[in-house]
Design a protein around this motif. Structure first.
Motif, short mmCIF file in Angstrom:
data_model
loop_
_atom_site.label_atom_id
_atom_site.label_comp_id
_atom_site.label_asym_id
_atom_site.label_seq_id
_atom_site.Cartn_x
_atom_site.Cartn_y
_atom_site.Cartn_z
N ILE A 41 0.86 -1.19 0.00
CA ILE A 41 0.00 0.00 0.00
C ILE A 41 0.90 1.24 0.00
O ILE A 41 1.77 1.39 0.86
CB ILE A 41 -0.91 0.01 1.24
N HIS A 42 0.64 2.13 -0.95
CA HIS A 42 1.47 3.34 -1.05
C HIS A 42 0.64 4.47 -1.62
O HIS A 42 -0.47 4.29 -2.12
CB HIS A 42 2.69 3.08 -1.95
N SER A 43 1.19 5.67 -1.58
CA SER A 43 0.52 6.83 -2.15
C SER A 43 0.63 6.81 -3.67
O SER A 43 1.47 6.12 -4.23
CB SER A 43 1.14 8.12 -1.60
N GLY A 44 -0.25 7.58 -4.32
CA GLY A 44 -0.19 7.69 -5.77
C GLY A 44 -0.95 6.59 -6.47
O GLY A 44 -1.86 5.96 -5.91
N GLU A 45 -0.57 6.34 -7.71
CA GLU A 45 -1.23 5.34 -8.53
C GLU A 45 -0.67 3.95 -8.26
O GLU A 45 0.53 3.80 -8.04
CB GLU A 45 -1.08 5.67 -10.03
N GLY A 46 -1.53 2.96 -8.28
CA GLY A 46 -1.11 1.59 -8.09
C GLY A 46 -1.29 0.78 -9.36
O GLY A 46 -1.84 1.25 -10.35
N VAL A 47 -0.84 -0.45 -9.31
CA VAL A 47 -1.04 -1.41 -10.40
C VAL A 47 -1.88 -2.54 -9.82
O VAL A 47 -1.36 -3.35 -9.04
CB VAL A 47 0.29 -1.94 -10.95
N GLY A 67 -3.46 -5.76 -8.63
CA GLY A 67 -2.89 -7.10 -8.64
C GLY A 67 -1.44 -7.13 -8.21
O GLY A 67 -0.91 -8.19 -7.90
N GLU A 68 -0.78 -5.96 -8.20
CA GLU A 68 0.62 -5.89 -7.83
C GLU A 68 0.88 -4.93 -6.68
O GLU A 68 1.70 -5.20 -5.81
CB GLU A 68 1.47 -5.48 -9.04
N SER A 69 0.22 -3.78 -6.69
CA SER A 69 0.39 -2.82 -5.61
C SER A 69 -0.89 -2.04 -5.43
O SER A 69 -1.70 -1.91 -6.35
CB SER A 69 1.55 -1.86 -5.90
N VAL A 70 -1.08 -1.51 -4.22
CA VAL A 70 -2.29 -0.75 -3.89
C VAL A 70 -1.92 0.72 -3.83
O VAL A 70 -1.36 1.20 -2.84
CB VAL A 70 -2.89 -1.21 -2.54
N GLY A 71 -2.21 1.45 -4.89
CA GLY A 71 -2.01 2.89 -4.90
C GLY A 71 -3.23 3.57 -4.32
O GLY A 71 -4.37 3.26 -4.70
#
Length: 791
Positions: A513-519, A521-525
């Protein structure tokens, strides 16, 4: 049975010699000629496929004809009359639920202007339909036809397709014509009869067709001299191959076992690519689609069982648990479930064993069934050799997120929590094995698991893990029931209406989980997740939301933003229930989000909890000194270079970070307390950075129920307060959700039940380095995370 169908085919062929094309009314029409009757009809379904039609007069040659290439939304129909050719192209599409529009262009690509036909279709119930067609010919006056259709048995709870009645009126420059009366009947599946009487021209049309699976033959006739039985009638015959099965008789004496192919490990979220600032998903078959297909096969009366040959779908034990639901549905229906393996790993084997399937193994194969373990690497001494130091700030001793870089080995608090966690997880695996195969095991499931892995097939057979050792070529003889390995064709659509379903939006939150846009299935933006949640919240067609979480945590700022969006959805404007389904892991920042939902579901072995905060700062000053590298900084404020890796932290800076950690932790437990309706003191006692299994978390009030997506979806439906068939709409990738007024999202899957498990944990240094890199790029130093992930 086969003789009966042969006789019916001969009857239809004989009838076709006296026939002409069956058209039907603009509301009643169906079949391969539907685009010509009403261009909106193909969008409803039932017209797709290929057809060849020959027509002429019964006392002459069949010189005319057409070839139909029909899709649900696009089609092409070339036709000929003697040596003259014409070409028709159509477009059909839904405009809102149970309403469709279409347009057809016909041209000879010559000097004549093209003609246009438009169509509209409304079928609000299985017993009533309304159609409208308007014609703009290349020459002459335009006309419009309106029609209604009734299926009276639908109102009585009988077979709606047994009888259909149509009534059409046409208006042109000369006024309103006399009506067209039409009738369609399907007395038995696959046998269709048709009749119409045009009061304006006093002509009678008769027709019949017979279908066997996707193949249909038939013909129709129209009198031209007032005598339906005299020569000189306009006639046609046709053969059609439909995209769906028009009839599905059971002709086989043996059982039909379907071989199902997953095509590799199953993903819960489709792969995505970034196109500029947009995310576009591929067309790979996801977990939910596989579950839908398996449930359809379980309910199919032509299917007696299913076999999986060297299929390895379970990318994690949570995926295996989800696939267990439809496979158990097979068993409940009294149908066979079989697996054949050359080799099987733990999660694929548990999928086969837990559903009680018959399991066959290659004589030289193996079953890699073994218990749960956690392995973690520690690099503090290695880094110290090079003069690199990381300072670890934990809210509590159990919070071990960055221990890989700051410790020389496993600390006692971490060993304590992992010992309990691994025991809970292994208990869940043993329970799965015992429930599905306990009566065939050579001992209790715990002993059998402890004896793994089974690298020789004979050991697996002796332990009762498999039923037989077979080569592939012996498989069919051993089953002695196989009629076909092919998936049976889906039945053609016969229902007219599609009642408004209870629609539940599914949003997958997978990865860091991070700020900004995610991908997806791979990351949670956070930005991507916030758009998905807002879209589902504001869409009036969505009744509830299920968050599917597979994450070990991430940035506190991003987690807090997503948690606030969940809270606003639960109790704010346009409120809707939100239910969380935890996958293999939903810990730390991921639990921060989950705590705000109306209900939380987890598997017994889900890794969750880890309610705590950790931060880490690097110091490479000794490395620079040892290699004679000078770094100089010019500043006015004493802490202008706060966080610089080129010098150790000042005492005041350490205190600021500790205060930030304490504040973050206090906010964390306050968020959990509010979301879970608990006191802060209660949360603090079970938090302190400690990870829990799903079953342990339920005992402590962090999880409501043990279950997978199946249970979460049903709870979301209950909380919505609505009744009806459940549909799942995927809102994970907001850019892919096409929204039109009054139109249910296109990315919708009919819900037939869902289900999930786990596999061993291991350390992931690359993941922690990724967190550091992403955080430093955004100036974030505070993380809430769990350092373990399933593999």
């Amino acid at each position: 049975m086969k003789r009966f169908f042969i006789l019916c085919l001969l009857l239809c062929f004989a009838l076709s010699l006296f026939a002409a094309p069956s058209e039907g009314g603009v509301a009643l029409g169906n079949g391969y000629r539907a685009p010509l009757v009403n261009p909106a009809l193909p969008a409803w379904g039932g017209a797709s496929g290929f057809a060849l039609e020959l027509s002429g007069y019964s006392d002459g040659d069949f010189d005319d004809g057409a070839f139909y290439v029909n899709g649900r939304h696009l089609g092409y129909i070339p036709s000929w009359e003697g040596c003259s050719w014409s070409h028709a192209f159509y477009l059909a599409f839904p405009i809102f639920r149970n309403a469709y529009m279409g347009a057809l262009l016909e041209t000879d690509f010559g000097s004549s202007a093209p003609s246009w036909t438009g169509g509209f279709l409304l079928r609000p119930s299985d017993g009533f339909g309304f159609g409208l067609r308007w014609d703009i010919p290349s020459s002459g006056s335009s006309s419009a036809t309106a029609g209604v259709a009734f299926r009276p048995l639908a109102l009585l709870g009988g077979s709606a397709s047994f009888l259909g009645l149509g009534f059409d009126l046409t208006v042109d420059d000369s006024g309103v014509s006399a009506p067209l009366l039409s009738l369609r009947s399907e007395p038995v599946e696959g046998l269709e009869l048709y009749a119409s009487y045009d009061l304006e021209s006093e002509t009678v049309r008769l027709g019949a067709s017979l279908a066997l699976y996707s193949t249909q033959v038939g013909g129709t006739m129209r009198n031209t001299d007032g005598d339906p039985l005299a020569a000189g009638k306009e006639s046609s015959l046709f053969v059609r191959v439909a995209s769906d099965a028009l009839s599905r008789p059971r002709l086989a004496h043996n059982d039909t076992i379907v071989r199902y192919r997953f095509g590799g490990p199953v993903r819960e979220v489709p792969s995505v690519v970034r196109f500029g600032r947009r995310l576009l998903g591929d067309d790979s078959i996801t977990l939910r689609e596989h579950i839908r297909r398996l449930n359809e096969l379980a309910d199919d009366p032509l299917v007696d069982g299913i076999i999986f040959v060297n299929e390895h779908p379970a990318s994690s034990l949570s995926v295996a648990r989800e696939l267990l639901v439809p496979l158990k549905h097979f068993r409940e229906k009294g149908k066979k479930v079989m697996f054949y393996f050359d080799t099987a790993d733990t999660d694929d084997y548990l999928l086969a064993a837990a559903c009680g399937a018959e399991i066959y193994l290659h004589p030289e194969g193996s079953v890699d069934l073994k218990g749960v373990s956690v392995t973690r690497s520690y690099f503090a001494a290695f880094l110290d050799t090079y003069g690199i130091n990381f300072e670890n700030f934990r809210s509590h001793p159990y919070k071990s997120g960055f221990d890989t870089f700051t410790e020389g080995g496993m600390r006692e608090p971490e060993r304590e929590e992992l010992t309990v966690l691994v025991a809970d997880m292994e208990r869940a695996v043993v329970q799965l094995l015992q429930e599905g195969r306990g009566d065939r095991l050579a001992g209790d499931a715990g002993t059998i698991l402890a004896g793994g892995p089974y690298l020789r097939a004979s050991r697996a057979l002796d332990a009762g893990l498999v039923d037989k050792l077979l080569y592939r070529d012996e498989l069919e003889d051993a089953m002695d029931v196989v009629e076909t390995y092919e998936l049976p064709a889906k039945p053609v659509r016969r229902d007219w209406s599609d009642p408004r379903p209870l629609t539940i939006a599914i949003i997958n939150l997978t990865g860091n989980i991070h700020s900004g846009e995610g991908v997806p299935g791979e990351s949670v933006g956070a930005d991507t997740a916030l758009r998905s949640i807002a879209l589902a919240r504001e869409d009036d067609s969505i009744d509830a939301i299920v968050l599917r979480i597979n994450s070990g945590g991430g940035g506190l700022l991003a987690s807090d933003s997503i948690a606030r969006a969940v809270s606003r959805t639960v109790s704010g404007e346009n409120a809707k229930p939100v239910v969380v389904s935890m996958g293999s892991m939903a810990a730390s920042g991921a639990y921060y989000i989950a705590a705000r939902a109306n209900a939380v579901f987890a598997y017994p072995e889900t890794v969750t909890g880890s309610i705590g905060v950790v931060a880490m700062t690097p110091d490479i000053s000794r490395l620079l000194e040892e290699h004679k590298i000078a770094v100089e900084t010019v500043k006015q404020s004493p802490e202008a270079d706060f966080g610089s890796p080129y010098r150790p932290l000042l005492a005041e800076e350490r205190e600021k970070i500790k205060a930030m950690i304490a504040s973050g932790y206090d906010h964390f437990i306050e968020n959990v307390a509010e979301g879970r309706n608990m006191k802060k003191e209660e949360v603090d006692r079970i938090a302190q950075g400690r990870v829990w299994s799903g079953s342990a978390a339920q005992e402590r009030g962090l999880v409501d129920e043990i279950g997978g997506m199946d249970a979460a979806v049903k709870r979301a439906a209950e909380l919505s307060g609505r009744q009806g068939a459940i549909e799942l709409a995927d809102y994970t990738i907001p850019e892919r959700v096409l929204r039109l007024p009054f139109l249910t999202p296109f990315l919708v899957t009919t819900y037939n039940g869902l289900g999930s498990v786990w596999l061993p944990l291991s350390s992931s240094v690359d993941r922690e380095l990724e967190l550091l890199r992403e955080g430093s790029q955004r100036g974030e130093y505070l993380y809430s995370l769990t350092p373990y992930r399933p593999e």
